[in-house]
Design a protein around this motif. Structure first.
Motif, short mmCIF file in Angstrom:
data_model
loop_
_atom_site.label_atom_id
_atom_site.label_comp_id
_atom_site.label_asym_id
_atom_site.label_seq_id
_atom_site.Cartn_x
_atom_site.Cartn_y
_atom_site.Cartn_z
N ILE A 279 -0.02 -17.67 -20.21
CA ILE A 279 -1.30 -18.15 -20.75
C ILE A 279 -1.11 -19.55 -21.31
O ILE A 279 -0.15 -19.80 -22.07
N VAL A 280 -1.97 -20.46 -20.95
CA VAL A 280 -2.06 -21.76 -21.63
C VAL A 280 -3.28 -21.69 -22.54
O VAL A 280 -4.40 -21.44 -22.08
N GLY B 199 -11.69 -29.23 -20.17
CA GLY B 199 -11.43 -29.85 -18.88
C GLY B 199 -10.09 -30.56 -18.86
O GLY B 199 -9.35 -30.50 -17.86
N GLN B 200 -9.74 -31.24 -19.95
CA GLN B 200 -8.43 -31.88 -20.05
C GLN B 200 -7.32 -30.85 -19.97
O GLN B 200 -6.34 -31.01 -19.22
N LEU B 201 -7.46 -29.78 -20.75
CA LEU B 201 -6.44 -28.74 -20.77
C LEU B 201 -6.28 -28.09 -19.40
O LEU B 201 -5.16 -27.81 -18.95
N LYS B 202 -7.40 -27.88 -18.74
CA LYS B 202 -7.36 -27.25 -17.42
C LYS B 202 -6.60 -28.14 -16.42
O LYS B 202 -5.81 -27.63 -15.61
N LYS C 66 -1.63 -28.79 -13.24
CA LYS C 66 -0.52 -29.64 -12.82
C LYS C 66 0.83 -29.02 -13.13
O LYS C 66 1.77 -29.11 -12.31
N HIS C 67 0.95 -28.39 -14.32
CA HIS C 67 2.27 -27.97 -14.79
C HIS C 67 2.50 -26.47 -14.85
O HIS C 67 3.64 -26.01 -14.72
N GLY D 287 -14.14 -21.17 -17.05
CA GLY D 287 -12.89 -20.60 -16.57
C GLY D 287 -11.99 -20.00 -17.62
O GLY D 287 -10.86 -19.59 -17.31
N GLN D 288 -12.44 -19.93 -18.88
CA GLN D 288 -11.65 -19.26 -19.91
C GLN D 288 -11.62 -17.76 -19.64
O GLN D 288 -12.66 -17.14 -19.37
N LYS D 289 -10.45 -17.16 -19.76
CA LYS D 289 -10.33 -15.72 -19.56
C LYS D 289 -10.57 -14.94 -20.85
O LYS D 289 -11.05 -13.81 -20.82
#
Length: 489
Positions: A255-256, A294-297, A302-303, A346-348
């Motif tokens: 999870i991020v 959006g930034q976090l996504k 990417k990582h 898109g948050q779970k």
């Protein structure tokens, strides 16, 4: 301030209809655009409330990011608290918060008299509470390294011991994380305590390997960075660590997650958007959530592309919530919106701070009576399914979200009217309307709400949808109202 607020409110009573305006709401397609976790709407109990640390109730300000008043430990054995938690289940229960990093497990060291301790009895009570109430535990383990030379050399001893104890007693930890708001250590412990991203990533790798070995069914979340309205992660390069951390970590996260409060209370020493009545009722003030998500996504993609996205902590206003506002109906609009907005983006999982404790709590700690946000949460749990559908409104003051219903072949439309006007609604593409549930209050600053004109109450330990009067079948929503419209195809 109080006088002006009352004057402002006297002109905006939600029960009074003003000139009717029309709005068109369109369901674009019935194919889901996203899907949330079955425990999407979740909540926390702060570690300070749980064990009796420094907390916000009674505090007029803050000191090193904490409240100034010592509180009594929370009693998790009260049957009424069980009843309230069960009404919002299934959910994750997060035990975390600012003091999670300086707490000791089961016993304090001999050289730290008066240290904050999570006792074995309290730990057992947490697991019993979760089992009784259909809650899955998400726990914040201590990081606790406040000296720069120790960064990158985190020791897993205390965490290992607690994990081993839980495994021996068959206690399930669904999700865990290392440290609370690691990008904000400078605010709690001073600039020299702030870990840099690469050394934090080294410590997190050690933590993940420890969890995988001792509790392989537990998911790991991170980094849980705090974002502020208008400025995001802020204070580059000191606290803007999330992208560098995600790039440097070698182990995989499940999870991020991130923490976000749209407003700051008067207790907060730094306020980028104050919690005022005008601000909490401004649709524009709600947009930052999606911007920073959006930034976090992008960083996640990417990582750590395999990881789910969670809002690991959120509330109406930092530092315990705003007195006489966060526990009132006016605060329910941001909460209803963020639930819908987060799912669409898109948050779970969305973890609300908090179930109990503070002005932003779902339940008043002293009376164990539900605050307005509790009832919005309860309706969400009852009516909004896991599949997110694409829906549009042609009115910026009418925010709309749509999910599958909790019964096959149905959907539920959430309509948030943040204007002083009633709205005549034209729904296109939804099918046959079945039921409506309308949340209103006599005044925006009331701490009691009505559902379909009736005050919600537990009867025989339960509250049911059928307890509320059916509304007449007209296509209109009241000013300043939160509405759930149920459709069947």
């Amino acid at each position: 301030m109080i006088t002006s607020m009352k004057a402002w409110m006297s002109k905006r009573r939600p029960g009074r209809f003003s000139t009717s305006q029309s709005v068109t709401i369109t369901l674009h397609k019935t194919k889901p655009i996203a899907q949330v976790d079955a425990r999407y709407l979740s909540f926390s109990i702060d570690i300070s409330v749980l064990v009796g640390g420094l907390w916000w109730e009674g505090s007029l300000g803050s000191k090193k990011g904490l409240g100034t008043q010592k509180t009594e430990p929370l009693d998790l054995t009260k049957s009424k608290l069980d009843k309230l938690a069960k009404a919002l289940a299934p959910a994750y229960l997060r035990i975390g918060g600012s003091e999670a990093d300086n707490i000791h497990y089961f016993a304090a060291p001999a050289d730290e008299p008066g240290a904050l301790v999570l006792t074995q009895n309290t730990w057992d009570q947490v697991h019993d509470f979760c089992q009784r109430c259909d809650l899955a535990l998400a726990f914040t383990f201590k990081y606790g390294l406040f000296k720069r030379h120790q960064h990158g050399r985190w020791q897993a001893d205390e965490v290992s011991q607690l994990l081993a104890y839980s495994r021996k007693h068959r206690q399930q930890i669904a999700v865990c994380e290392l440290g609370n708001e690691l990008n904000a250590y400078w605010a709690f412990y001073g600039l020299r305590a702030q870990p840099m991203a690469r050394k934090l990533a080294t410590d997190y790798d050690t933590f993940i390997r420890t969890v995988r070995k001792l509790s392989p069914n537990t998911q790991v979340a991170g980094p849980g960075s705090a974002f502020w309205p208008r400025i995001g992660e802020a204070l580059k390069p000191i606290s803007n660590i999330t992208p560098s951390f995600l790039a440097a970590i070698t182990e995989k996260l499940d999870i991020v997650d991130w923490h976000y409060y749209p407003f700051q209370s008067q207790r907060s020493p730094v306020r980028t958007r104050s919690a005022t009545l005008n601000n909490v009722l401004s649709p524009a003030a709600l947009n930052d959530f999606e911007k920073y998500l959006g930034q976090l996504k992008n960083w996640r993609d990417k990582h750590q592309p395999q990881a789910a996205l969670w809002t690991g902590e959120t509330g109406s206003a930092q530092c315990g919530g705003q007195i006489r506002l966060s526990d009132r109906f006016a605060s329910s609009f941001w909460w209803a919106d963020q639930l819908g907005r987060g799912a669409r983006a898109g948050q779970k999982v969305m973890v609300r701070q908090s179930l109990i404790g503070g002005d932003y709590a779902l339940v008043n700690r002293n009376t164990l009576k539900p605050n307005p946000d509790f009832w919005v949460s309860w309706l969400w749990q009852k009516l909004m399914g896991q599949q997110v559908l694409e829906v549009k409104s042609n009115d910026q003051a009418v925010l709309v979200y749509c999910h599958s219903g909790n019964k096959k072949g149905r959907c539920t439309l959430l309509i948030i009217n943040m204007s002083a006007n009633s709205k005549r609604v034209d729904c296109q593409g939804f099918g046959v309307k079945k039921k409506r549930f309308e949340v209103t209050a006599e005044r925006l600053t009331d701490n009691k709400v009505r559902i379909n004109g009736s005050e919600p109450k537990f009867k025989g330990g339960k509250v049911k949808l059928k307890d509320f009067p059916r509304l007449a079948k007209y296509d209109q929503v009241k000013p300043y109202s939160i509405n759930f419209w149920c459709f069947g195809w």
